[in-house]
Design a protein around this motif. Structure first.
Motif, PDB file in Angstrom:
ATOM      1  N   GLN A  50       0.815  -1.214   0.000  1.00 19.46           N
ATOM      2  CA  GLN A  50       0.000   0.000   0.000  1.00 19.46           C
ATOM      3  C   GLN A  50       0.852   1.269   0.000  1.00 19.46           C
ATOM      4  O   GLN A  50       0.487   2.271  -0.604  1.00 19.46           O
TER       5      GLN A  50
ATOM      6  N   SER B  66     -14.484   1.541   9.058  1.00 20.14           N
ATOM      7  CA  SER B  66     -13.211   1.010   8.546  1.00 20.14           C
ATOM      8  C   SER B  66     -12.086   1.018   9.570  1.00 20.14           C
ATOM      9  O   SER B  66     -10.923   0.862   9.211  1.00 20.14           O
TER      10      SER B  66
ATOM     11  N   CYS C  93      -1.247   7.791   4.463  1.00 22.21           N
ATOM     12  CA  CYS C  93      -2.243   7.401   3.466  1.00 22.21           C
ATOM     13  C   CYS C  93      -1.980   5.989   2.941  1.00 22.21           C
ATOM     14  O   CYS C  93      -0.852   5.639   2.626  1.00 22.21           O
TER      15      CYS C  93
ATOM     16  N   ARG D 172      -4.780   4.440   0.794  1.00 22.84           N
ATOM     17  CA  ARG D 172      -5.863   4.051  -0.119  1.00 22.84           C
ATOM     18  C   ARG D 172      -5.485   4.122  -1.598  1.00 22.84           C
ATOM     19  O   ARG D 172      -5.684   3.175  -2.337  1.00 22.84           O
TER      20      ARG D 172
ATOM     21  N   CYS E 126      -9.014   7.955   3.193  1.00 21.56           N
ATOM     22  CA  CYS E 126      -8.856   6.669   3.865  1.00 21.56           C
ATOM     23  C   CYS E 126      -8.820   6.878   5.384  1.00 21.56           C
ATOM     24  O   CYS E 126      -8.654   7.997   5.873  1.00 21.56           O
ATOM     25  N   TRP E 127      -8.982   5.788   6.126  1.00 23.35           N
ATOM     26  CA  TRP E 127      -9.040   5.904   7.586  1.00 23.35           C
ATOM     27  C   TRP E 127      -7.787   6.544   8.147  1.00 23.35           C
ATOM     28  O   TRP E 127      -7.856   7.385   9.044  1.00 23.35           O
TER      29      TRP E 127
END
Length: 234
Positions: free
Chosen positions: A59, A135, A190, A192, A209-210
């Motif tokens: 990611q 999430s 980050c 996502r 994103c979370w």
């Protein structure tokens, strides 16, 4: 050494019987602060060697590896009297793999204590205010209560000093100790956008994103925004 601010307190006191400490270091805001506090609180005369383990996930890819290298280099430069060998880098898919690798290093005599910088989720009302209820990792909602200073995992000794404080405590420390210019903009939260081909090599945080929302909740800004945030604030 106990560090306190309005969001809680953390005990960074490491007993003197530990001489080889393994730090799980992503280069993010949590692990960088944990490492900095550890180097600040332990006198170089103790002769402790600090071993560094970085797990690089798909990611965050090469950006995590690069930015974590920058903060690692900064730590070595800022604390030249400490023994900090070159770090171990592994390419992993889950945090469990990093933990297993750390245990293996300890079992093979590379370290006698492992530190992880995992924080807990903020209180429910704070998560609600910042859209953090969805999430999230629900295991991080619960306060951990342990009587022992460290916990054992497969005969390895582990300590998670941040396990009962949330990211707001971390952010307050960055401002209190003047770490924003030196370290903050080298951190990536980050996760996502890099899962799509067109964004695989993009450094910009998605903001949705979370992990982006948690960082915005705590710091008031996203990855790499400290300078622009300051200019807007002025």
């Amino acid at each position: 050494m106990i560090i306190k601010n309005k969001f809680g307190s953390v005990d960074m006191t490491i007993p003197e019987n530990y001489h080889d400490i393994l730090i799980s270091f992503s280069g993010g805001v949590d692990s960088t602060l944990m490492y900095w506090l550890l180097l600040t609180s332990i006198e170089p005369e103790r002769g402790v060697t600090f071993h560094t383990l970085t797990g690089v996930t798909p990611q965050k890819g090469k950006f995590k590896q690069f930015t974590s290298q920058q903060n690692f280099d900064n730590l070595r430069e800022d604390f030249p009297q400490h023994s900090i060998p070159d770090r171990h880098i592994i390419y992993n898919k889950t945090q469990i793999e990093v933990g297993d690798y750390a245990i293996n290093l300890q079992q093979n005599g590379a370290a006698d204590l492992g530190l992880f910088g995992l924080t807990r989720n903020p209180p429910h009302n704070i998560m609600s205010d910042h859209d953090l209820l969805r999430s999230r990792i629900e295991d991080r909602d619960v306060e951990v209560t342990k009587n022992e200073w460290v916990y054992h995992r497969n005969h390895a000794m582990m300590y998670q000093p941040f396990i009962n404080i949330d990211k707001r405590w971390v952010a307050q420390c960055y401002f209190d100790f003047g770490l924003m210019d030196r370290y903050y903009n080298n951190t990536i939260s980050c996760e996502r956008l890099r899962d799509t081909p067109d964004m695989q090599h993009n450094e910009e945080p998605c903001g949705h994103c979370w992990w982006c929302r948690e960082k915005k909740m705590a710091f008031g800004m996203l990855d790499g925004q400290y300078d622009s945030f300051e200019s807007i604030k002025e």
